[in-house]
Scaffold this active site. Structure first.
Site, mmCIF file in Angstrom:
data_model
loop_
_atom_site.group_PDB
_atom_site.id
_atom_site.type_symbol
_atom_site.label_atom_id
_atom_site.label_comp_id
_atom_site.label_asym_id
_atom_site.label_seq_id
_atom_site.Cartn_x
_atom_site.Cartn_y
_atom_site.Cartn_z
ATOM 1 C CB ALA B 107 -0.929 0.011 1.207
ATOM 2 C CE LYS B 108 5.194 0.605 -4.198
ATOM 3 N NZ LYS B 108 4.432 -0.625 -4.444
ATOM 4 N NE ARG B 109 -2.847 3.713 2.473
ATOM 5 C CZ ARG B 109 -3.352 2.985 1.476
ATOM 6 N NH1 ARG B 109 -2.627 2.696 0.417
ATOM 7 N NH2 ARG B 109 -4.616 2.573 1.522
#
Lengths: 308, 308
Positions: B107-109
């Site tokens: 999700a590369k938050r």
């Protein structure tokens, strides 16, 4: 939705004479006592209902004090899998009830190729089969570079919306990577130059691009520097209030006409009822009035700092 | 869930003798013809049902060929507001039906303070009132620095899970920011050093930390360099297959025992039925068998390149 996003943003600032963006960061534990579950345990339906009511009350209260509201996607995603639908519903209702209030979804996504396209479509609520609310702009993370941003930008252009790219964030550790010097200038200036390039063909009638930048209020000198580097870029300035930035600190974000930026405050406004100086003037059941007053005070303070 | 994430990852690699991670990137238009709506228009319920069936078939087919699957959150978020719940359901069912298959949510938050905490709780499905499926690890973006990562890490530690930090991504434009040289070394090495520091107190019995790194297969020399810089960091290596990386390119990600990394392929496996060399061997209705064969071929190719 018609019209260049940057033009709409400048028009919203002028119409309301406000450079305020109210950050909607719903944290159920911080809602007023009347919202809290009697046994202290949140169930899914209760937390969704409480969040919907709290957010909608705040939006209504600040709608004539703020140019925009910024929904922090994390706090909706964290509620339940229905949190995204709740945010959709708020966007949909806002579009109909407060069409003059701009909606930003702060999600800081960043990925490549078809994934970047999917994030853009998801954030702009272009689902399969229907499209509920319309955020006018979203935030993205630049770490993956141009081929991560381009597919996202194509959707922004096609849908006629806006995007704010993280350039210099408001937190203390922003320095660790963003301030490193490469080829004679800090990384955040490299990012700023990418932002200029990414937005160069989306400049509206008011001289600003629909590709904006996030630049923190907590770095006033860098705000001035970045305003020079990015003369056509609208700024979304976080870090006001709870994070320490004040009205004098954000002056450098604006152009000589007092345009070109909006300043965000989240906790300082939406939870004003529980903090000085508002707690002594508004009891908790009047949390929405406290938020309206805090937004109005911020609006006036920024305008005064700009000599407007 | 008990036990250090890195230990579980190394055990999964050994048990299956597989360094393969299958990326679940559901794009309904690419599903086999039997999934397509007869009128060509996807409605919300149809797209959710098709995606659920397609993903679950793929997971079952690859479950004994792969150490892990990686769900690309963007493609679920883009389906409908119910896409998140669909991903929850897949995670929940996987935990019960395929307990030996690790689940990563990509999700590369990246954000700061309480927002970083909220992202961690949302991604790990720690909702209000209930917690459905359990991803074993998630991905994060490092651009905001230590005070963005620390609140996230606190939840990773509390819940005994793992995280992969973007260090060097697989896309061509990764160079633009990640390869800039500051203080005598590229930005990606600065990030690698942060990753070392962030993970130093989460090293398990097998010598690896639960704080991992994403390092692209498309940069074989930098893979080797980063393996030296981060000796205790498990790598998640994207970019294999459709993005151009091959088995020889990923050798540098592994330690001398052939451990320390998993290599991801998404489109090359889940849509193998439609591409050479599998399209001629499997008709579209056998998409799951094609995916199993593609995963098996990738498993063998990597093991052979490692001399295992």
């Amino acid at each position: 939705m018609a019209g260049n996003f940057a033009d709409r943003l400048m028009a919203a600032i002028e119409e309301k004479n406000s450079r305020v963006c109210v950050g909607i960061d719903p944290v159920p534990e911080r809602f007023p006592p009347e919202f809290q579950p009697s046994d202290g345990d949140w169930r899914e339906d209760a937390v969704l209902t409480a969040t919907r009511t709290f957010c909608w009350s705040i939006i209504g209260a600040v709608s004539d004090k703020a140019a925009a509201v910024k929904f922090n996607s994390a706090f909706f995603e964290r509620l339940s899998p229905e949190g995204t639908r709740l945010l959709d519903d708020l966007l949909f209702t806002m579009e109909n009830v407060h069409p003059d209030l701009l909606a930003i979804v702060d999600a800081k996504r960043g990925d490549i190729g078809s994934t970047a396209t999917a994030y853009a479509l998801g954030l702009f609520r272009e689902y399969y089969g229907y499209s509920p609310g319309v955020p006018h702009a979203v935030t993205v993370n630049p770490y993956l570079g141009t081929d991560g941003f381009t597919p996202f930008l194509e959707e922004v252009r096609r849908l006629d919306r806006g995007v704010f790219v993280l350039v210099k964030t408001s937190n203390p550790s922003a320095r660790e990577l963003q301030d490193l010097e490469a080829e004679g200038k800090p990384i955040y200036v490299h990012v700023a130059e990418l932002v200029n390039r990414w937005g160069e063909d989306m400049i509206g009638d008011r001289g600003y691009s629909s590709v904006g930048a996030v630049v923190g209020a907590t770095y006033p000198e860098q705000l001035r520097e970045l305003r020079q580097v990015m003369p056509h870029t609208p700024f979304l300035v976080p870090g006001f209030g709870a994070q320490g930035g004040g009205a004098e600190d954000v002056v450098g974000a604006f152009d000589e006409d007092g345009l070109g930026a909006i300043v965000n405050s989240s906790r300082g406004i939406i939870y004003a009822y529980a903090a000085s100086p508002y707690a002594s003037r508004f009891d908790a059941s009047r949390f929405d009035e406290a938020a309206a007053q805090a937004a109005e005070d911020m609006r006036v303070a920024i305008n005064e700092a700009l000599g407007l």
